[in-house]
Design a protein around this motif. Structure first.
Motif, PDB file in Angstrom:
ATOM      1  N   THR A 234       5.917 -18.489  33.469  1.00 42.33           N
ATOM      2  CA  THR A 234       5.738 -18.562  34.741  1.00 42.33           C
ATOM      3  C   THR A 234       6.815 -19.198  35.615  1.00 42.33           C
ATOM      4  OG1 THR A 234       4.597 -20.833  34.770  1.00 42.33           O
ATOM      5  CG2 THR A 234       3.005 -18.832  34.173  1.00 42.33           C
ATOM      6  N   THR A 235       6.458 -19.578  36.969  1.00 47.50           N
ATOM      7  CA  THR A 235       7.674 -20.002  37.840  1.00 47.50           C
ATOM      8  C   THR A 235       7.441 -21.436  38.072  1.00 47.50           C
ATOM      9  OG1 THR A 235       6.509 -19.052  39.617  1.00 47.50           O
ATOM     10  CG2 THR A 235       8.544 -17.824  38.728  1.00 47.50           C
ATOM     11  N   LEU A 236       6.121 -21.818  37.431  1.00 55.62           N
ATOM     12  CA  LEU A 236       5.700 -23.029  37.761  1.00 55.62           C
ATOM     13  C   LEU A 236       6.570 -24.315  37.224  1.00 55.62           C
ATOM     14  CD1 LEU A 236       3.008 -24.505  38.866  1.00 55.62           C
ATOM     15  CD2 LEU A 236       2.160 -24.673  36.739  1.00 55.62           C
ATOM     16  N   GLU A 237       6.765 -25.268  38.223  1.00 60.17           N
ATOM     17  CA  GLU A 237       7.919 -26.294  37.879  1.00 60.17           C
ATOM     18  C   GLU A 237       7.120 -27.619  37.220  1.00 60.17           C
ATOM     19  OE1 GLU A 237      11.448 -28.941  39.892  1.00 60.17           O
ATOM     20  OE2 GLU A 237      10.100 -27.705  41.116  1.00 60.17           O
ATOM     21  N   ILE A 238       7.614 -27.735  36.004  1.00 61.65           N
ATOM     22  CA  ILE A 238       7.119 -28.924  35.129  1.00 61.65           C
ATOM     23  C   ILE A 238       8.309 -29.875  35.166  1.00 61.65           C
ATOM     24  CG2 ILE A 238       6.436 -29.612  32.836  1.00 61.65           C
ATOM     25  CD1 ILE A 238       4.641 -27.574  33.906  1.00 61.65           C
ATOM     26  N   LEU A 244      13.727 -35.071  31.912  1.00 61.46           N
ATOM     27  CA  LEU A 244      14.047 -34.305  30.336  1.00 61.46           C
ATOM     28  C   LEU A 244      15.210 -33.293  30.609  1.00 61.46           C
ATOM     29  CD1 LEU A 244      12.698 -34.729  27.572  1.00 61.46           C
ATOM     30  CD2 LEU A 244      11.044 -32.678  28.418  1.00 61.46           C
ATOM     31  N   SER A 245      16.132 -33.553  29.522  1.00 65.23           N
ATOM     32  CA  SER A 245      17.075 -32.766  29.615  1.00 65.23           C
ATOM     33  C   SER A 245      16.821 -31.166  29.355  1.00 65.23           C
ATOM     34  CB  SER A 245      18.326 -33.153  28.714  1.00 65.23           C
ATOM     35  OG  SER A 245      17.747 -33.241  27.326  1.00 65.23           O
ATOM     36  N   ASN A 246      15.809 -30.961  28.478  1.00 63.10           N
ATOM     37  CA  ASN A 246      15.508 -29.569  27.907  1.00 63.10           C
ATOM     38  C   ASN A 246      14.907 -28.847  29.255  1.00 63.10           C
ATOM     39  OD1 ASN A 246      16.497 -29.696  25.348  1.00 63.10           O
ATOM     40  ND2 ASN A 246      14.516 -30.951  24.936  1.00 63.10           N
ATOM     41  N   GLU A 247      15.198 -27.640  29.442  1.00 63.53           N
ATOM     42  CA  GLU A 247      14.552 -26.814  30.532  1.00 63.53           C
ATOM     43  C   GLU A 247      12.979 -26.338  30.086  1.00 63.53           C
ATOM     44  OE1 GLU A 247      15.114 -22.938  33.140  1.00 63.53           O
ATOM     45  OE2 GLU A 247      16.419 -23.372  31.776  1.00 63.53           O
ATOM     46  N   PHE A 248      12.252 -26.929  30.823  1.00 62.04           N
ATOM     47  CA  PHE A 248      10.742 -26.839  30.504  1.00 62.04           C
ATOM     48  C   PHE A 248      10.076 -25.746  31.257  1.00 62.04           C
ATOM     49  CE2 PHE A 248       7.220 -29.285  28.118  1.00 62.04           C
ATOM     50  CZ  PHE A 248       8.069 -29.832  27.164  1.00 62.04           C
ATOM     51  N   LEU A 249       9.232 -24.838  30.417  1.00 62.83           N
ATOM     52  CA  LEU A 249       8.502 -23.758  31.461  1.00 62.83           C
ATOM     53  C   LEU A 249       7.014 -23.728  30.947  1.00 62.83           C
ATOM     54  CD1 LEU A 249      10.411 -20.633  30.399  1.00 62.83           C
ATOM     55  CD2 LEU A 249      10.644 -21.873  32.578  1.00 62.83           C
ATOM     56  N   CYS A 250       6.201 -23.513  32.086  1.00 63.19           N
ATOM     57  CA  CYS A 250       4.837 -23.468  31.727  1.00 63.19           C
ATOM     58  C   CYS A 250       4.484 -21.844  31.622  1.00 63.19           C
ATOM     59  CB  CYS A 250       4.136 -23.836  32.998  1.00 63.19           C
ATOM     60  SG  CYS A 250       2.263 -23.588  32.783  1.00 63.19           S
ATOM     61  N   TYR A 251       3.846 -21.605  30.300  1.00 62.49           N
ATOM     62  CA  TYR A 251       3.332 -20.194  29.983  1.00 62.49           C
ATOM     63  C   TYR A 251       1.938 -20.186  30.259  1.00 62.49           C
ATOM     64  CZ  TYR A 251       7.950 -20.709  27.619  1.00 62.49           C
ATOM     65  OH  TYR A 251       9.236 -20.761  27.208  1.00 62.49           O
ATOM     66  N   SER A 252       1.556 -19.149  30.707  1.00 57.79           N
ATOM     67  CA  SER A 252       0.029 -18.931  31.020  1.00 57.79           C
ATOM     68  C   SER A 252      -0.770 -17.746  31.009  1.00 57.79           C
ATOM     69  CB  SER A 252       0.025 -19.506  32.512  1.00 57.79           C
ATOM     70  OG  SER A 252      -1.430 -19.327  33.110  1.00 57.79           O
ATOM     71  N   SER A 253      -1.672 -17.614  30.757  1.00 60.10           N
ATOM     72  CA  SER A 253      -2.406 -16.303  30.630  1.00 60.10           C
ATOM     73  C   SER A 253      -3.165 -15.698  31.585  1.00 60.10           C
ATOM     74  CB  SER A 253      -3.542 -16.275  29.547  1.00 60.10           C
ATOM     75  OG  SER A 253      -4.629 -17.336  30.021  1.00 60.10           O
ATOM     76  N   PHE A 254      -2.948 -16.683  32.837  1.00 59.39           N
ATOM     77  CA  PHE A 254      -3.541 -16.172  34.151  1.00 59.39           C
ATOM     78  C   PHE A 254      -2.595 -16.489  35.174  1.00 59.39           C
ATOM     79  CE2 PHE A 254      -4.479 -20.594  33.189  1.00 59.39           C
ATOM     80  CZ  PHE A 254      -4.463 -21.122  34.521  1.00 59.39           C
ATOM     81  N   GLU A 255      -2.511 -16.012  36.570  1.00 59.89           N
ATOM     82  CA  GLU A 255      -2.044 -16.329  37.452  1.00 59.89           C
ATOM     83  C   GLU A 255      -2.974 -16.683  38.685  1.00 59.89           C
ATOM     84  OE1 GLU A 255      -0.330 -12.452  38.437  1.00 59.89           O
ATOM     85  OE2 GLU A 255       1.659 -13.481  38.590  1.00 59.89           O
TER      86      GLU A 255
END
Length: 263
Positions: A234-238, A244-255
């Motif tokens: 998703t495009t949700l910003e974490i 944190l230096s690593n690029e983090f993403l949020c993965y989701s089963s819904f919108e």
């Protein structure tokens, strides 16, 4: 004159017998004891009430980077808590795996009356400092199924933050999620539903809800492991409280209104 005898007789009549006096003293002692017990009970209850009002925050837990602990900032933790619990009822069982900052935020929201206390949330976490919560279950991803048998297939919703960016850790936590959850069913979106207004309907159509927060580098593996549940990046910003230096993403089963799958 006989008036003196009458007065003496009146004094005798007003005097209590030793038995009656003892009974009166006993009654007064018991009365004082009851008042003291009540005062002590009231003081105890007031103290317990004050203790219950104290909210534990993540400031009470120092991060241990050797355990790969990186707490979310308060805004991110609250956003994730609201998303995983949106629409949950007292019949919904929610699991927070290796994301104690989200679990603690949920406790804050419950204490503030923003989330119903009846919503059941369990924390599965390696760090035993969090066992001060009754909802805590010790969890080590190295042993993905070493969990109480009564938890198998009981969870409606899961939020996971795998502690390490490795294929082994990601795969084992996915195995844990599959074991804990009710059957995965990918969300279905009617063909006539546009992307702009699908946010509130998708979650209702899916009986399960899954969120995974982990590095962008794990994207291919995460989407493969959770494909049957319809999980996508998703495009949700974490954001994390100390960066944190690593690029983090949020993965989701819904919108939802805030969560949008990457196109």
């Amino acid at each position: 004159m006989s008036s003196g005898k009458v007065e003496d007789g009146s004094d005798d009549e007003l005097q209590l017998s030793s038995v009656a006096l003892e009974a009166l003293n006993s009654f007064l002692v018991e009365k004082d004891e009851r008042h003291k017990r009540f005062a002590d009970l009231k003081a105890t209850l007031e103290k317990e009430y004050e203790e219950r009002q104290k909210v534990i925050t993540m400031e009470d837990f120092e991060e241990d980077w050797q355990q790969s602990q990186f707490w979310y900032d308060p805004t991110t933790a609250e956003m994730l808590a609201e998303e995983i619990l949106d629409g949950a009822t007292e019949k919904t069982l929610v699991g927070i795996i290796s994301a104690p900052s989200v679990f603690v935020k949920i406790q804050e929201l419950k204490a503030a009356g923003r989330i119903a206390n009846s919503i059941k949330v369990r924390l599965l976490e390696f760090d035993k400092r969090f066992d001060l919560f009754a909802e805590f279950t010790h969890y080590d991803f190295q042993y993905p199924l070493r969990l109480p048998s009564e938890l198998k297939g009981k969870f409606d919703r899961i939020l996971i933050d795998p502690p390490f960016l490795s294929n082994d850790c990601q795969t084992k936590t996915a195995l844990t999620a599959r074991w804990l959850m009710k059957p995965w069913v990918a969300p279905t979106v009617p063909a006539s539903t546009s992307h702009d207004n699908c946010g509130g309907n998708t979650a209702e159509q899916s009986p399960t809800r899954i969120m995974i927060c982990t590095g962008q580098v794990m994207r291919e593996l995460v989407e493969k492991l959770f494909r049957h549940a319809g999980v996508r990046a998703t495009t949700l910003e974490i954001r994390h409280s100390k960066g944190l230096s690593n690029e983090f993403l949020c993965y989701s089963s819904f919108e939802s209104k805030r969560i949008r799958w990457e196109q």
